[in-house]
Design a protein around this motif. Structure first.
Motif, short mmCIF file in Angstrom:
data_model
loop_
_atom_site.label_atom_id
_atom_site.label_comp_id
_atom_site.label_asym_id
_atom_site.label_seq_id
_atom_site.Cartn_x
_atom_site.Cartn_y
_atom_site.Cartn_z
N ASP A 32 0.83 -1.20 0.00
CA ASP A 32 0.00 0.00 0.00
C ASP A 32 0.87 1.26 0.00
O ASP A 32 0.57 2.23 -0.70
N LEU A 33 1.95 1.23 0.77
CA LEU A 33 2.84 2.39 0.82
C LEU A 33 3.49 2.62 -0.54
O LEU A 33 3.56 3.76 -1.03
N ALA A 34 3.96 1.55 -1.17
CA ALA A 34 4.60 1.67 -2.48
C ALA A 34 3.61 2.16 -3.54
O ALA A 34 3.95 3.01 -4.38
N SER A 35 2.41 1.65 -3.49
CA SER A 35 1.39 2.10 -4.45
C SER A 35 1.13 3.59 -4.29
O SER A 35 0.95 4.33 -5.27
N GLY A 36 1.13 4.06 -3.03
CA GLY A 36 0.94 5.48 -2.78
C GLY A 36 2.07 6.33 -3.32
O GLY A 36 1.89 7.53 -3.55
N HIS A 37 3.23 5.71 -3.52
CA HIS A 37 4.39 6.43 -4.07
C HIS A 37 4.51 6.24 -5.58
O HIS A 37 5.55 6.58 -6.17
N GLY A 38 3.50 5.68 -6.20
CA GLY A 38 3.49 5.61 -7.66
C GLY A 38 4.03 4.33 -8.27
O GLY A 38 4.21 4.26 -9.48
N PHE A 39 4.31 3.30 -7.45
CA PHE A 39 4.77 2.03 -7.99
C PHE A 39 3.55 1.19 -8.39
O PHE A 39 2.65 0.96 -7.58
N ALA A 40 3.56 0.72 -9.63
CA ALA A 40 2.39 -0.01 -10.14
C ALA A 40 2.60 -1.52 -10.14
O ALA A 40 1.63 -2.28 -10.07
N ASP A 41 3.84 -1.98 -10.24
CA ASP A 41 4.13 -3.41 -10.37
C ASP A 41 4.72 -3.92 -9.05
O ASP A 41 5.92 -4.12 -8.91
N VAL A 42 3.85 -4.11 -8.06
CA VAL A 42 4.27 -4.46 -6.71
C VAL A 42 3.81 -5.87 -6.37
O VAL A 42 2.65 -6.23 -6.61
N HIS A 43 4.72 -6.67 -5.82
CA HIS A 43 4.44 -8.07 -5.50
C HIS A 43 4.80 -8.34 -4.04
O HIS A 43 5.85 -7.91 -3.56
N VAL A 44 3.92 -9.05 -3.34
CA VAL A 44 4.10 -9.28 -1.90
C VAL A 44 4.70 -10.66 -1.66
O VAL A 44 4.12 -11.68 -2.06
N ALA A 45 5.86 -10.69 -1.02
CA ALA A 45 6.48 -11.96 -0.62
C ALA A 45 5.83 -12.46 0.68
O ALA A 45 5.12 -11.72 1.36
N ARG A 46 6.10 -13.71 1.02
CA ARG A 46 5.51 -14.28 2.24
C ARG A 46 6.05 -13.63 3.49
O ARG A 46 5.38 -13.58 4.52
N SER A 47 7.27 -13.14 3.44
CA SER A 47 7.88 -12.51 4.61
C SER A 47 9.10 -11.72 4.16
O SER A 47 9.44 -11.68 2.97
N ALA A 48 9.79 -11.12 5.14
CA ALA A 48 11.02 -10.40 4.86
C ALA A 48 12.24 -11.30 4.85
O ALA A 48 13.37 -10.82 4.65
N LEU A 49 12.07 -12.60 5.05
CA LEU A 49 13.20 -13.51 5.00
C LEU A 49 13.82 -13.51 3.60
O LEU A 49 13.12 -13.41 2.59
N ASP A 50 15.14 -13.66 3.54
CA ASP A 50 15.84 -13.65 2.25
C ASP A 50 15.22 -14.62 1.26
O ASP A 50 14.98 -14.27 0.09
N ALA A 51 14.98 -15.84 1.71
CA ALA A 51 14.48 -16.88 0.80
C ALA A 51 13.12 -16.51 0.23
O ALA A 51 12.85 -16.76 -0.96
N ASP A 52 12.26 -15.89 1.03
CA ASP A 52 10.93 -15.53 0.54
C ASP A 52 10.99 -14.38 -0.45
O ASP A 52 10.29 -14.37 -1.47
N LEU A 53 11.84 -13.40 -0.18
CA LEU A 53 11.99 -12.29 -1.13
C LEU A 53 12.56 -12.78 -2.45
O LEU A 53 12.08 -12.40 -3.54
N ILE A 54 13.54 -13.66 -2.39
CA ILE A 54 14.17 -14.18 -3.61
C ILE A 54 13.21 -15.06 -4.38
O ILE A 54 13.15 -15.01 -5.62
#
Length: 264
Positions: free
Chosen positions: A230-252
């Motif tokens: 939601d924060l990124a969308s408010g800053h004009g990012f349109a292609d935003v994808h949510v990972a399961r967590s902030a863990l390295d493996a989930d982001l990757i």
């Protein structure tokens, strides 16, 4: 990471992965991304600095050793806390909690056992843990950075706990170098940005020139929570994808999935 992903496979080859974690905490993620074939652009969204009044903070930490529970909110909170207190000869409280597995590992390396969320690796996940379901009458110290997200304290107070927040480090805006800005400008497309901090995004939006921001907003952003989406969308990012967590493996894993769809 998914059981179908071969460790070390080059599933990110051809992409530029922008890592926004502070330099002090980004090394493991940088190595993991490079092992998967990506070019890494280091664009730290914050500088982690020691707290200004070290003596007063140290006194608060030692006074809080009588608390029923301590909650560490990040690996940096562990590192900066122990830099102030030195190694604990016993656990700093009757129970120690970690907001996420990475924080739990940082505590374990220091010989401190902690309770880590079994579900979501964030404040919400920790609040869902049975061990914190009925803390009425407890005194709880939250070890974090001033100005960070404040979800734990009000949630625990609503359950009857007495809560104090002890800031042991500061998140400061980055001081980006010409070399870092040039690396971003020259990075090959597609860009995949890994983001796990709202403060990092706010800082970068404030310090980056308008040209790089406009290009950045058109590229994929991998975030660690719906709140960050939601924060990124408010800053004009349109292609935003949510990972399961902030863990390295989930982001990757999410970055790899986004890149595979980009190649179709």
């Amino acid at each position: 990471m998914s059981s179908h992903t071969i460790p070390g496979a080059l599933e990110l080859a051809g992409a530029s992965v922008i890592i926004t974690r502070p330099a002090a905490t980004a090394a493991a993620l940088v190595r993991a991304v490079r092992r998967r074939g990506a070019s890494v652009v280091r664009l730290p969204g914050s500088r982690l600095c020691a707290i200004e009044d070290a003596d007063a903070t140290r006194a608060m930490l030692f006074a809080a050793q009588s608390a029923d529970a301590w909650i560490f909110t990040s690996p940096a909170a562990v590192d900066f806390c122990l830099a102030l207190t030195g190694p604990f000869t016993r656990a700093p409280a009757r129970q120690v909690f970690a907001v996420g597995a990475g924080t739990g590992r940082a505590l374990a390396r220091r010989g401190i056992a902690s309770i880590v969320p079994l579900g979501s690796q964030n404040s919400e996940g920790l609040l869902d843990e049975a061990a914190l379901s009925t803390p009425k009458g407890w005194t709880i110290a939250i070890i974090d950075a001033p100005g960070g997200r404040d979800l734990l304290a009000p949630g625990l107070r609503e359950r009857g706990a007495t809560v104090s927040r002890i800031g042991v480090y500061r998140r400061m805006p980055p001081q980006l170098t010409r070399r870092q800005l040039d690396a971003l400008d020259q990075a090959a497309r597609p860009w995949l940005t890994l983001l796990s901090s709202g403060a990092a995004l706010e800082h970068l939006m404030a310090v980056l020139p308008s040209g790089p921001i406009a290009r950045w907003q058109r590229e994929a952003l991998i975030v660690s929570s719906e709140r960050l989406r939601d924060l990124a969308s408010g800053h004009g990012f349109a292609d935003v994808h949510v990972a399961r967590s902030a863990l390295d493996a989930d982001l990757i894993e999410t970055a790899s999935s986004v890149l595979s769809r980009h190649r179709l």
